[in-house]
Design an enzyme around this catalytic site. Structure first.
Site, PDB file in Angstrom:
ATOM      1  N   ASP A   1     -10.233   2.683   2.796  1.00 44.24           N
ATOM      2  CA  ASP A   1     -10.396   2.023   4.102  1.00 44.24           C
ATOM      3  C   ASP A   1     -11.227   2.862   5.080  1.00 44.24           C
ATOM      4  O   ASP A   1     -12.041   2.326   5.832  1.00 44.24           O
ATOM      5  CB  ASP A   1      -9.018   1.732   4.731  1.00 44.24           C
ATOM      6  CG  ASP A   1      -8.373   0.492   4.122  1.00 44.24           C
ATOM      7  OD1 ASP A   1      -9.079  -0.302   3.486  1.00 44.24           O
ATOM      8  OD2 ASP A   1      -7.146   0.339   4.291  1.00 44.24           O
TER       9      ASP A   1
ATOM     10  N   LYS B   1       0.817  -1.228   0.000  1.00 47.48           N
ATOM     11  CA  LYS B   1       0.000   0.000   0.000  1.00 47.48           C
ATOM     12  C   LYS B   1       0.852   1.280   0.000  1.00 47.48           C
ATOM     13  O   LYS B   1       0.493   2.268  -0.628  1.00 47.48           O
ATOM     14  CB  LYS B   1      -0.937   0.005   1.211  1.00 47.48           C
ATOM     15  CG  LYS B   1      -2.066  -1.017   1.115  1.00 47.48           C
ATOM     16  CD  LYS B   1      -3.014  -0.855   2.285  1.00 47.48           C
ATOM     17  CE  LYS B   1      -4.086  -1.933   2.289  1.00 47.48           C
ATOM     18  NZ  LYS B   1      -5.036  -1.759   3.385  1.00 47.48           N
TER      19      LYS B   1
HETATM   20  N1  LIG Z   1     -11.134  -5.059   7.425  1.00 44.96           N
HETATM   21  C1  LIG Z   1     -10.420  -4.376   6.530  1.00 44.96           C
HETATM   22  O1  LIG Z   1     -10.911  -4.027   5.454  1.00 44.96           O
HETATM   23  C2  LIG Z   1      -8.986  -3.991   6.858  1.00 44.96           C
HETATM   24  C3  LIG Z   1      -8.351  -2.984   6.101  1.00 44.96           C
HETATM   25  C4  LIG Z   1      -7.025  -2.645   6.440  1.00 44.96           C
HETATM   26  C5  LIG Z   1      -6.372  -3.301   7.481  1.00 44.96           C
HETATM   27  N2  LIG Z   1      -7.015  -4.271   8.187  1.00 44.96           N
HETATM   28  C6  LIG Z   1      -6.336  -4.976   9.336  1.00 44.96           C
HETATM   29  O2  LIG Z   1      -5.741  -4.011  10.190  1.00 44.96           O
HETATM   30  C7  LIG Z   1      -4.635  -4.589  10.869  1.00 44.96           C
HETATM   31  C8  LIG Z   1      -3.439  -3.652  10.887  1.00 44.96           C
HETATM   32  O3  LIG Z   1      -2.919  -3.509   9.554  1.00 44.96           O
HETATM   33  P1  LIG Z   1      -1.752  -2.439   9.213  1.00 44.96           P
HETATM   34  O4  LIG Z   1      -1.629  -2.433   7.721  1.00 44.96           O
HETATM   35  O5  LIG Z   1      -1.979  -1.153   9.908  1.00 44.96           O
HETATM   36  O6  LIG Z   1      -0.444  -3.129   9.875  1.00 44.96           O
HETATM   37  P2  LIG Z   1       0.944  -2.405  10.201  1.00 44.96           P
HETATM   38  O7  LIG Z   1       1.129  -1.180   9.364  1.00 44.96           O
HETATM   39  O8  LIG Z   1       1.953  -3.476  10.181  1.00 44.96           O
HETATM   40  O9  LIG Z   1       0.757  -1.882  11.731  1.00 44.96           O
HETATM   41  C9  LIG Z   1       0.655  -2.781  12.773  1.00 44.96           C
HETATM   42  C10 LIG Z   1       0.256  -2.059  14.070  1.00 44.96           C
HETATM   43  O10 LIG Z   1      -0.076  -3.056  15.048  1.00 44.96           O
HETATM   44  C11 LIG Z   1       0.695  -2.840  16.233  1.00 44.96           C
HETATM   45  N3  LIG Z   1       0.953  -4.136  16.850  1.00 44.96           N
HETATM   46  C12 LIG Z   1       1.416  -5.264  16.261  1.00 44.96           C
HETATM   47  N4  LIG Z   1       1.476  -6.278  17.154  1.00 44.96           N
HETATM   48  C13 LIG Z   1       1.048  -5.773  18.346  1.00 44.96           C
HETATM   49  C14 LIG Z   1       0.867  -6.339  19.648  1.00 44.96           C
HETATM   50  N5  LIG Z   1       1.171  -7.627  19.899  1.00 44.96           N
HETATM   51  N6  LIG Z   1       0.377  -5.541  20.619  1.00 44.96           N
HETATM   52  C15 LIG Z   1       0.072  -4.255  20.372  1.00 44.96           C
HETATM   53  N7  LIG Z   1       0.210  -3.656  19.146  1.00 44.96           N
HETATM   54  C16 LIG Z   1       0.697  -4.420  18.156  1.00 44.96           C
HETATM   55  C17 LIG Z   1       1.945  -2.112  15.767  1.00 44.96           C
HETATM   56  O11 LIG Z   1       2.507  -1.436  16.860  1.00 44.96           O
HETATM   57  P3  LIG Z   1       4.053  -0.949  16.853  1.00 44.96           P
HETATM   58  O12 LIG Z   1       4.076   0.340  16.109  1.00 44.96           O
HETATM   59  O13 LIG Z   1       4.389  -0.793  18.293  1.00 44.96           O
HETATM   60  O14 LIG Z   1       4.855  -2.024  16.174  1.00 44.96           O
HETATM   61  C18 LIG Z   1       1.344  -1.185  14.679  1.00 44.96           C
HETATM   62  O15 LIG Z   1       0.741  -0.059  15.255  1.00 44.96           O
HETATM   63  C19 LIG Z   1      -4.359  -5.944  10.168  1.00 44.96           C
HETATM   64  O16 LIG Z   1      -4.846  -6.963  11.006  1.00 44.96           O
HETATM   65  C20 LIG Z   1      -5.171  -5.851   8.885  1.00 44.96           C
HETATM   66  O17 LIG Z   1      -5.630  -7.134   8.473  1.00 44.96           O
HETATM   67  C21 LIG Z   1      -8.309  -4.625   7.895  1.00 44.96           C
END
Ligand SMILES: NC(=O)c1ccc[n+]([C@@H]2O[C@H](COP(=O)([O-])OP(=O)(O)OC[C@H]3O[C@@H](n4cnc5c(N)ncnc54)[C@H](OP(=O)(O)O)[C@@H]3O)[C@@H](O)[C@H]2O)c1
Length: 282
Positions: free
Chosen positions: A103, A66
């Site tokens: 999103d 993305k």
């Molecule tokens: N339903 C939908 O249409 C949709 C659309 C978009 C995304 N999503 C979902 O949204 C989620 C996040 O996606 P993303 O693209 O934002 O991922 P990302 O950019 O990799 O960000 C991950 C985030 O999660 C935090 N994190 C990871 N493991 C953690 C833990 N054990 N405890 C607390 N915080 C934790 C990270 O914190 P740190 O900064 O401290 O590492 C960071 O803020 C995914 O599960 C994705 O499938 C769903």
């Protein structure tokens, strides 16, 4: 010739976008096909160019491309610009790549229209500061909550996300350890903790009476955060399946100028999930 669309990501075989878009196309009588493309990190731009050069009309972009899609978009919608991430690519009139991020619209529609959550005046906690949190921040604030707190495991990332969105409205950044007594009316989980079956570590008393929880993640079984919400007394503990369908519907609208009816498609995915869960249990 049938118009061609695709979703690109890595991995990609799990993506539900082809099913969702083919249902939208069937429902609205649009002649289009929608496939999957396995992208390679070192070859993303070339793959996108090949797709559009061979007559492709639009692409969805998913993990981990993305941010890369944002960089290669020569025009960006305000949503994409503020998110720093693009999940929908189209060709502009002059053949230039146009990037959108749907999103935020997807989350807001699912939360407020499909499920009837009234955001205005509410205290909202957004967990996470990655791409998903960035993608929804602006529309969430514009939805009129009394306060929006962004909390992240790495607190500095929440602070910098809040700083980038300071013009949108009342926003505050926080670490996860400073949320005791927060009494939020809505907690949205935009972290990827659930992919490992985990929940961000939260104090027990951060939900207000009658609060809702929303996990952007979804799966065949209730997610860890949905289970956390239910166990802590949330009135509703929603997952992100509706958001998935709503963000797809917004992409479909951007490409085709037609708004599909999302309710039957959400219901279809939920039926598939139920059947798989019952099959697994048999
Ligand atoms: N339903 C939908 O249409 C949709 C659309 C978009 C995304 N999503 C979902 O949204 C989620 C996040 O996606 P993303 O693209 O934002 O991922 P990302 O950019 O990799 O960000 C991950 C985030 O999660 C935090 N994190 C990871 N493991 C953690 C833990 N054990 N405890 C607390 N915080 C934790 C990270 O914190 P740190 O900064 O401290 O590492 C960071 O803020 C995914 O599960 C994705 O499938 C769903």
């Amino acid at each position: 010739m049938t118009d061609r669309y695709a979703v690109i990501g890595n991995p990609i075989e799990q993506s539900k976008s082809p099913l969702i878009h083919s249902e939208f196309a069937r429902q609205t009588g649009q002649h289009m096909e929608y496939g999957r493309l396995l992208g390679k990190l070192e070859d993303f731009l070339a793959e996108v160019r090949r797709f559009f050069a061979s007559g492709g009309c639009g692409m969805n972009v998913t993990v981990p491309f993305k941010e890369e899609a944002w960089k290669i978009s020569s025009e960006r919608s305000p949503q994409a610009e503020s998110a720093g991430a693009v999940n929908t690519l189209s060709l502009g009139r002059g053949g230039e790549l146009r990037g959108d991020n749907t999103d935020g619209v997807g989350l807001l529609r699912d939360l407020t229209e499909n499920n009837g959550f009234a955001l205005v005046g509410k205290r909202v906690l957004l967990l996470g500061a990655g791409g998903a949190a960035r993608g929804v921040l602006r529309l969430l604030v514009e939805g009129g909550p009394a306060e929006l707190v962004v909390a992240n495991r790495t607190a500095a990332k929440a602070e910098s996300l809040v700083a980038s969105g300071k013009d949108y409205g009342p926003l505050r950044g926080s670490g996860l350890d400073a949320l005791a007594g927060g009494r939020f009316d809505l907690i949205i989980n935009a972290t990827s903790a659930g992919l490992a079956g985990e929940v961000p570590s939260l104090p027990d008393d951060c939900l207000a009476p009658h609060a809702w929880t929303y996990d952007m993640l979804y799966g065949d079984a209730p997610t860890a955060f949905c289970r956390w919400g239910a166990a802590h007394g949330a009135d509703r503990a929603l997952d992100g399946l509706g958001m998935l369908v709503e963000q797809a519907a917004e992409s479909f609208f951007l490409w085709r100028g037609v708004r599909p009816n999302t309710g039957p498609v959400i219901a279809l995915l939920r039926r598939g999930r139920k059947a798989r869960a019952e099959g697994d249990g048999a």
